[in-house]
Design an enzyme around this catalytic site. Structure first.
Site, short mmCIF file in Angstrom:
data_model
loop_
_atom_site.label_atom_id
_atom_site.label_comp_id
_atom_site.label_asym_id
_atom_site.label_seq_id
_atom_site.Cartn_x
_atom_site.Cartn_y
_atom_site.Cartn_z
N THR A 65 39.95 27.15 -38.93
CA THR A 65 38.65 27.25 -39.60
C THR A 65 37.99 28.63 -39.48
O THR A 65 37.52 29.18 -40.48
CB THR A 65 37.70 26.17 -39.04
OG1 THR A 65 38.32 24.90 -39.27
CG2 THR A 65 36.35 26.20 -39.71
N ASP B 269 37.64 17.84 -42.78
CA ASP B 269 38.48 18.28 -41.64
C ASP B 269 38.43 17.26 -40.51
O ASP B 269 39.46 16.88 -39.97
CB ASP B 269 38.01 19.65 -41.15
CG ASP B 269 38.88 20.19 -40.03
OD1 ASP B 269 40.06 20.47 -40.28
OD2 ASP B 269 38.38 20.33 -38.89
ZN ZN Z 1 38.86 24.10 -40.97
ZN ZN Z 2 40.61 21.41 -38.36
#
Ligand code: ZN
Ligand code: ZN
Length: 565
Positions: free
Chosen positions: A90, A322
């Site tokens: 991320t 996510d």
């Molecule tokens: Zn991510």
């Molecule tokens: Zn992740």
């Protein structure tokens, strides 16, 4: 006194001289984007955390006409957009999108890394010299800033190009999903505090929370959403793109609350009444995205984005995709349902933007920070090679091997994120060869199950840029922040548990991500050649006729436009 008068007189003459030159010999200054009367009024960057490129086709028949399909059917789809470094996480993803460069240059080599200087873990957006704003001061959730970022962002460039007349706002549930896109000069960067369920910031950006954010927090949207029951949007047998609801590959929603300690619908979110966990639980449901959508609509309204003389930038990063992907895995009905619900949230944002700012005044891009792999046991059950890499055991074995080979203990300082940091001071003191030890470590690791490559810091900077993964390892390597040996695992191998999944590899499932440009003068169509995550910022810079970010290494994508600029 006399000198001062003399200097003032000279200054006056110089000024008159400049005025004369300006009025007589220079007809106009270079057009700023403020003077560009057909520049878009607002750039909207939408990042979907962990969205793989194939989700567009996988969920196509489940999407409405007004969300993802509207962007594809009316926009320009780059079908082969890839992350061009190995740590597909991320922090690096958001940094690469907005700086237009790789971890080797922007410094965000991973979500966190080991600092030799501090002898400690560094999280990519931590800044302990800062104070939280919008939450209690002892709460470290607000002690963030872009201090670890080494190159600036497209939002910073927009500010520099418009003499700071543009407004740049960045929001996300994740701190790193907002701080890195917002860059150094944002007018407001806000993220979700999972302790108190509110949007917060740090005193890097402002001393007190913006009044509209306080007003939004007072609505207690997170509390309202936690009263819902998460039910599938469609009949459960309609989720033909996913595995059945009850399979062993999925993690439970929330192990702290007994009634939610399961992986099948329905999820009675109101059972989680503990302040300690409920705001965290919200993130692992589609309603975390709904919360961000509500916050995005408030930001657009109160910051009057797209209503200023210069082009504004709004960076939105949806994180629940996510959390849901990690927890339930990418083949779960929970993930599919999260995308069906996100499609509606995105539709609502697009409706607002088009009604209030106008499609012709908007330039939207949608992309992701990385993708994700199939669950390891799901792959194995289908006879596709996969495995779990245990770095703890590997580290122990490696330490024992080095002690025996070199007769010295503690040669490893840290083994983290597939980076091995050697004790360079001790190696110096003992007059050992760093190169020899790096090579020994790499040779040892290459014999460990699941390891594809082990590259040493001595050779990475001189890699020839001909082979994809070598090039990507080089793009990842930052001498000050990376280890002495960098490990790349085999495809479908990961450091993770038995259920759910993760990302972080250079392989297609992690690096092939969507990219769509939409609105303004963008012509509908598709682009097939490979482009990279680092090409997004220079494309925006090119379309606005401004400088790309200072460390930018990507190239503009030839997005076709209607008419001429
Ligand atoms: Zn991510
Ligand atoms: Zn992740």
């Amino acid at each position: 006194m006399n000198t001062l008068k003399y200097n003032s007189a000279i200054l006056l003459i110089i000024c008159i001289g400049i005025l004369n030159v300006n009025s007589q010999t220079i007809p106009s200054t270079k057009a700023s984007i403020e003077g560009f009367n057909d520049a878009p009024k607002l750039i909207v960057g939408i990042v979907i955390d962990q969205m793989r490129a194939d989700y567009i086709s996988r969920f196509w028949n489940k999407f409405s006409e007004r969300g993802f399909k509207r962007l594809v059917n009316g926009g320009y789809l780059c079908e082969n957009n890839y992350i061009n470094y190995t740590q597909s996480e991320t922090g690096p993803g958001h940094a690469a999108i907005y700086t237009g460069t790789t971890p080797s240059i922007n410094g965000i080599v991973s979500n966190d890394w080991y600092s030799r200087e501090k002898n400690d873990r560094v999280y990519c957006v931590d800044d302990f010299s800062r104070e939280s704003v919008g939450t209690v001061l002892i709460d470290s959730n607000g002690k963030k800033s872009p201090a670890n970022l080494l190159s600036n962002t497209i939002g910073d460039q927009l500010h520099l190009a418009t003499n700071f007349k543009s407004k740049v706002i960045a929001i996300s549930l994740k701190d790193r999903g907002a701080v890195l896109p917002g860059g150094f000069t944002s007018n407001g960067t806000f993220w979700y505090d999972n302790v108190n369920g509110k949007f917060i910031t740090s005193d890097y950006y402002m001393d007190t929370l913006a009044p509209w954010v306080i007003k939004f927090n007072d609505r207690k949207v997170a509390d309202s959403l936690m009263k819902l029951t998460w039910l599938p949007s469609l009949d459960i047998d309609k989720y033909s793109e996913s595995t059945p609801d009850d399979v062993p590959y999925e993690g439970v929603l929330n192990s702290n609350v007994l009634e939610l300690n399961k992986h099948t619908f329905p999820y009675y979110l109101n059972k989680d009444t503990l302040r300690k966990t409920k705001y965290k639980t919200l993130r692992v449901t589609p309603y975390g995205n709904t919360l961000l959508k509500e916050f995005a609509l408030a930001a657009l309204r109160y910051e009057e984005l797209g209503k200023h003389s210069a082009t504004d930038l709004f960076a939105i990063s949806f994180s629940s995709t996510d959390y849901v992907g990690h927890n339930f895995g990418i083949n779960s009905i929970e993930l599919e349902d999260t995308y069906i619900k996100l499609d509606k949230d995105i539709a609502e944002i697009l409706d607002y933007l088009e009604a209030n700012i106008g499609k012709e005044n908007l330039l939207i891009f949608l992309t992701a920070d990385h993708g994700a792999a199939n669950n390891v046991y799901y792959s194995k059950d289908h006879h596709i090679p996969a495995g779990l890499f245990d770095s703890k055991i590997t580290e122990e074995l490696l330490k024992a091997y080095l002690k025996e080979k070199f007769g010295v203990d503690n040669l490893i300082l840290k083994f983290t994120n597939l980076n091995v940091y050697l004790n360079q001071k001790l190696i110096d003191e003992k007059k050992l060869s760093l190169y020899e030890i790096e090579t020994a470590v790499a040779n040892f690791l290459l014999k460990c199950e699941g390891v594809a490559y082990a590259n040493i810091a001595f050779e990475i900077p001189i890699f020839e840029n001909t082979y994809a993964f070598h090039k990507w390892i080089k793009n990842d390597y930052n001498a000050a922040r990376s280890g002495d040996v960098l490990i790349t695992l085999l495809p479908n191998w990961m450091e993770w548990g038995n259920t759910g999944t993760t990302h972080g590899s250079p392989y297609n499932y992690d690096t092939h991500i969507p990219l769509i440009f939409y609105g303004w003068k963008v012509v509908n169509g598709t682009y097939l050649p490979e482009v990279n995550i680092t090409d997004i910022a220079p494309t925006i810079a090119h379309l606005l006729n401004i400088q790309p970010p200072n460390g930018c290494s990507g190239k503009p994508i030839p997005v076709p436009l209607n008419g001429s600029r």
